[in-house]
Design a protein around this motif. Structure first.
Motif, PDB file in Angstrom:
ATOM      1  N   GLN A 151       0.831  -1.217   0.000  1.00 28.69           N
ATOM      2  CA  GLN A 151       0.000   0.000   0.000  1.00 28.69           C
ATOM      3  C   GLN A 151       0.862   1.264   0.000  1.00 28.69           C
ATOM      4  OE1 GLN A 151      -2.312  -0.846   3.520  1.00 28.69           O
ATOM      5  NE2 GLN A 151      -4.168  -1.192   2.310  1.00 28.69           N
ATOM      6  N   VAL A 152       1.939   1.256   0.789  1.00 29.18           N
ATOM      7  CA  VAL A 152       2.832   2.420   0.809  1.00 29.18           C
ATOM      8  C   VAL A 152       3.467   2.595  -0.567  1.00 29.18           C
ATOM      9  CG1 VAL A 152       4.894   3.458   1.831  1.00 29.18           C
ATOM     10  CG2 VAL A 152       3.309   2.170   3.277  1.00 29.18           C
ATOM     11  N   ALA A 153       3.852   1.492  -1.179  1.00 22.05           N
ATOM     12  CA  ALA A 153       4.484   1.562  -2.504  1.00 22.05           C
ATOM     13  C   ALA A 153       3.506   2.139  -3.528  1.00 22.05           C
ATOM     14  CB  ALA A 153       4.959   0.175  -2.932  1.00 22.05           C
ATOM     15  N   GLU A 154       2.239   1.726  -3.429  1.00 19.82           N
ATOM     16  CA  GLU A 154       1.228   2.227  -4.364  1.00 19.82           C
ATOM     17  C   GLU A 154       1.031   3.738  -4.187  1.00 19.82           C
ATOM     18  OE1 GLU A 154      -2.272  -0.293  -4.297  1.00 19.82           O
ATOM     19  OE2 GLU A 154      -3.446   1.418  -5.010  1.00 19.82           O
ATOM     20  N   LEU A 155       0.983   4.163  -2.918  1.00 22.75           N
ATOM     21  CA  LEU A 155       0.861   5.604  -2.641  1.00 22.75           C
ATOM     22  C   LEU A 155       2.063   6.361  -3.210  1.00 22.75           C
ATOM     23  CD1 LEU A 155      -0.296   8.109  -1.147  1.00 22.75           C
ATOM     24  CD2 LEU A 155       0.905   7.313   0.907  1.00 22.75           C
ATOM     25  N   ALA A 156       3.255   5.827  -2.950  1.00 25.44           N
ATOM     26  CA  ALA A 156       4.474   6.497  -3.421  1.00 25.44           C
ATOM     27  C   ALA A 156       4.468   6.617  -4.948  1.00 25.44           C
ATOM     28  CB  ALA A 156       5.703   5.740  -2.942  1.00 25.44           C
ATOM     29  N   ARG A 157       4.123   5.522  -5.630  1.00 25.46           N
ATOM     30  CA  ARG A 157       4.101   5.549  -7.105  1.00 25.46           C
ATOM     31  C   ARG A 157       3.102   6.580  -7.602  1.00 25.46           C
ATOM     32  NH1 ARG A 157       8.134   3.040  -6.599  1.00 25.46           N
ATOM     33  NH2 ARG A 157       8.214   0.805  -6.215  1.00 25.46           N
ATOM     34  N   SER A 158       1.939   6.620  -6.952  1.00 23.76           N
ATOM     35  CA  SER A 158       0.886   7.532  -7.428  1.00 23.76           C
ATOM     36  C   SER A 158       1.313   8.994  -7.278  1.00 23.76           C
ATOM     37  CB  SER A 158      -0.432   7.273  -6.688  1.00 23.76           C
ATOM     38  OG  SER A 158      -0.352   7.805  -5.376  1.00 23.76           O
ATOM     39  N   ARG A 159       2.294   9.240  -6.402  1.00 23.50           N
ATOM     40  CA  ARG A 159       2.781  10.618  -6.212  1.00 23.50           C
ATOM     41  C   ARG A 159       4.192  10.795  -6.775  1.00 23.50           C
ATOM     42  NH1 ARG A 159      -0.426  13.119  -2.245  1.00 23.50           N
ATOM     43  NH2 ARG A 159       0.624  14.995  -3.014  1.00 23.50           N
ATOM     44  N   GLN A 160       4.612   9.878  -7.624  1.00 22.01           N
ATOM     45  CA  GLN A 160       5.950   9.921  -8.265  1.00 22.01           C
ATOM     46  C   GLN A 160       7.093   9.984  -7.250  1.00 22.01           C
ATOM     47  OE1 GLN A 160       3.544  12.332  -9.958  1.00 22.01           O
ATOM     48  NE2 GLN A 160       3.070  10.376 -10.945  1.00 22.01           N
ATOM     49  N   LEU A 161       6.946   9.271  -6.141  1.00 24.83           N
ATOM     50  CA  LEU A 161       8.031   9.204  -5.158  1.00 24.83           C
ATOM     51  C   LEU A 161       8.758   7.864  -5.285  1.00 24.83           C
ATOM     52  CD1 LEU A 161       6.182  10.512  -1.965  1.00 24.83           C
ATOM     53  CD2 LEU A 161       7.378  11.821  -3.725  1.00 24.83           C
ATOM     54  N   ALA A 162      10.056   7.905  -5.037  1.00 22.54           N
ATOM     55  CA  ALA A 162      10.826   6.658  -5.014  1.00 22.54           C
ATOM     56  C   ALA A 162      10.672   5.993  -3.643  1.00 22.54           C
ATOM     57  CB  ALA A 162      12.289   6.950  -5.304  1.00 22.54           C
ATOM     58  N   MET A 163      10.999   4.717  -3.584  1.00 26.41           N
ATOM     59  CA  MET A 163      10.898   3.933  -2.347  1.00 26.41           C
ATOM     60  C   MET A 163      12.261   3.312  -2.030  1.00 26.41           C
ATOM     61  SD  MET A 163       7.697   3.404  -0.999  1.00 26.41           S
ATOM     62  CE  MET A 163       7.572   1.699  -0.453  1.00 26.41           C
ATOM     63  N   HIS A 164      12.753   3.564  -0.806  1.00 23.57           N
ATOM     64  CA  HIS A 164      13.983   2.905  -0.327  1.00 23.57           C
ATOM     65  C   HIS A 164      13.649   2.079   0.903  1.00 23.57           C
ATOM     66  CE1 HIS A 164      18.092   2.078   0.849  1.00 23.57           C
ATOM     67  NE2 HIS A 164      17.886   2.620   2.032  1.00 23.57           N
ATOM     68  N   LEU A 165      14.204   0.876   0.951  1.00 20.90           N
ATOM     69  CA  LEU A 165      14.050   0.022   2.127  1.00 20.90           C
ATOM     70  C   LEU A 165      15.364  -0.057   2.890  1.00 20.90           C
ATOM     71  CD1 LEU A 165      12.451  -2.007   3.881  1.00 20.90           C
ATOM     72  CD2 LEU A 165      13.290  -3.818   2.381  1.00 20.90           C
ATOM     73  N   ASP A 166      15.336   0.350   4.158  1.00 18.87           N
ATOM     74  CA  ASP A 166      16.428   0.022   5.064  1.00 18.87           C
ATOM     75  C   ASP A 166      16.147  -1.397   5.550  1.00 18.87           C
ATOM     76  OD1 ASP A 166      18.222  -0.387   7.046  1.00 18.87           O
ATOM     77  OD2 ASP A 166      17.802   1.461   8.162  1.00 18.87           O
ATOM     78  N   GLY A 167      16.733  -2.341   4.852  1.00 13.44           N
ATOM     79  CA  GLY A 167      16.525  -3.748   5.170  1.00 13.44           C
ATOM     80  C   GLY A 167      17.739  -4.331   5.854  1.00 13.44           C
ATOM     81  N   ALA A 168      18.263  -3.586   6.834  1.00  9.91           N
ATOM     82  CA  ALA A 168      19.419  -4.082   7.591  1.00  9.91           C
ATOM     83  C   ALA A 168      19.157  -5.529   8.026  1.00  9.91           C
ATOM     84  CB  ALA A 168      19.683  -3.190   8.795  1.00  9.91           C
ATOM     85  N   ARG A 169      17.903  -5.779   8.467  1.00 15.31           N
ATOM     86  CA  ARG A 169      17.512  -7.137   8.887  1.00 15.31           C
ATOM     87  C   ARG A 169      16.417  -7.693   7.973  1.00 15.31           C
ATOM     88  NH1 ARG A 169      18.359  -4.401  13.831  1.00 15.31           N
ATOM     89  NH2 ARG A 169      20.169  -5.222  14.968  1.00 15.31           N
ATOM     90  N   LEU A 170      16.540  -7.441   6.688  1.00 14.45           N
ATOM     91  CA  LEU A 170      15.554  -7.937   5.715  1.00 14.45           C
ATOM     92  C   LEU A 170      15.360  -9.448   5.820  1.00 14.45           C
ATOM     93  CD1 LEU A 170      13.845  -7.501   3.065  1.00 14.45           C
ATOM     94  CD2 LEU A 170      15.934  -8.075   1.820  1.00 14.45           C
TER      95      LEU A 170
END
Ligand code: PLP
Length: 354
Positions: A151-170
């Protein structure tokens, strides 16, 4: 006695040390260290990205990513408790000239969608340009629900924002999901990473390597990241000796994360029992949360100094801080914590006299 302070305290295993000794080496700043190149290619393929970059720390891979997504004066939306905002010395502001826009974390560790949406600035010269949303998984040991991340990714895409994951413990998040869904841990890691333009992950936490983090992204993003890494002083030479440890960790230390999680549940149960029935600790020791490999306990002020001192004197090492007027202890399970040690630690708790 166990060292529960962090999953960063692990020693390389004999097999990992052997892999490090045997690693073919080159000069990675020239791009010709075969062990670094091998690790980068392996990780990119493993997690479904075009390319990857090996760097000394997760603080650095996060900063490189932030600087890749945001120009001077741009803004990144982060959580109040995110490592990228709170625990990296303000690097995005100091070194990246990026304005952090923190959003309050919910009790489950997420950022409310409405809060993220409200934090996105309109295109107006008064405002910094919002460019990026950063998530962290796991966060305080909690796994962000996969539908929430989507859902966050969909919101970000709809507003032309990039997404970064701090997956230190992915991989801890992936291991928890794999256990819950009866699926493969590597498939879960790929699924979690798929919502992001870039992902950073630590080899030096639960995966048990002595040093190193990876940044994953598109070929173009990683090519630019390589320049930023050099600028930040992260270009290392015969780094293959470290990359070999990371490669070993990705191959041999991912599936076993489930053992750390099982051990944490055992520890949580024992501590919760002490909080119910121990002569001194009953009603004074609460298990605040226990997820993946991280457990928080809250201690009433009247027993906190004596209990933390008792643990320290008996070699049970934890980290401690103040949280809402109580002493909060953090217990982390990892490669170098054995079932025997958990039993010993619980025994030590039982013997506490006040
Ligand atoms: C440990 C950690 C990092 C990176 O830490 P380094 O010590 O710089 O490798 C980043 N994010 C989170 C959530 C972490 O726990």
């Amino acid at each position: 006695m166990p060292d529960f302070r962090s999953d960063t305290v692990t020693q390389p295993t004999p097999a990992m040390r052997a892999a490090m000794l045997a690693a073919p080496l080159g000069d990675d700043v020239f791009g010709d260290d075969p062990s670094v190149n091998g690790l980068q290619e392996h990780a990119a393929a493993l997690l479904g990205f075009e390319a990857a970059l090996f760097a000394p720390t997760g603080t650095q891979t996060n900063l490189i990513a932030l600087m890749g997504h945001c120009q001077r004066g741009d803004e990144a939306i982060v959580g109040q408790s995110w490592h990228t905002y709170r625990w990296e010395g303000g690097g995005m502001a100091v070194l990246g000239s990026i304005q952090p826009q923190p959003v309050e974390n919910q009790a489950d560790g997420t950022l409310a969608l409405a809060d993220i949406a409200a934090a996105i600035k309109p295109d107006d010269p008064h405002f910094a340009r919002t460019r990026l949303v950063v998530l962290e998984n796991t966060t305080g040991g909690r796994v962000l629900p996969t539908p929430y991340v989507a859902q966050v990714a969909e919101l970000a895409r709809s507003r032309q924002l990039a997404m970064h994951l701090d997956g230190a413990r992915l991989f801890n998040a992936a291991a928890a999901n794999a256990e819950a869904n009866g699926t493969d841990v590597y498939d879960e890691a790929r699924a979690l990473a798929a919502h992001f333009d870039s992902v950073s992950l630590c080899l030096s936490k639960g995966l048990g390597a002595p040093v190193g983090s990876l940044l994953l992204g598109s070929r173009d993003f990683i090519a630019r990241a390589r320049r930023t890494r050099k600028m930040l002083g992260g270009g290392m030479r015969q780094a293959g000796v470290l990359a070999a440890a990371g490669q070993h960790a990705l191959e041999h230390h991912v599936r076993r994360l489930a053992d750390d999680h099982a051990l944490l549940r055992q520890l949580a149960e024992g501590l919760a029992e002490a909080g119910r029935s121990h002569p001194v600790l009953a009603g004074r020791l609460g298990v605040a949360s226990a997820n993946t490999n991280i457990l928080f306990t809250d201690l009433h002020a009247d027993v906190a100094p004596a209990f933390t001192d008792w643990l320290a004197r008996h070699g049970v090492r934890v980290t401690s801080g103040l949280y809402a007027g109580q002493t909060r202890l953090r217990w982390v399970t990892h490669l170098d914590v054995t079932p025997q040690q958990v039993a010993e630690a619980l025994d030590c708790v039982q013997k506490f006299k006040g």
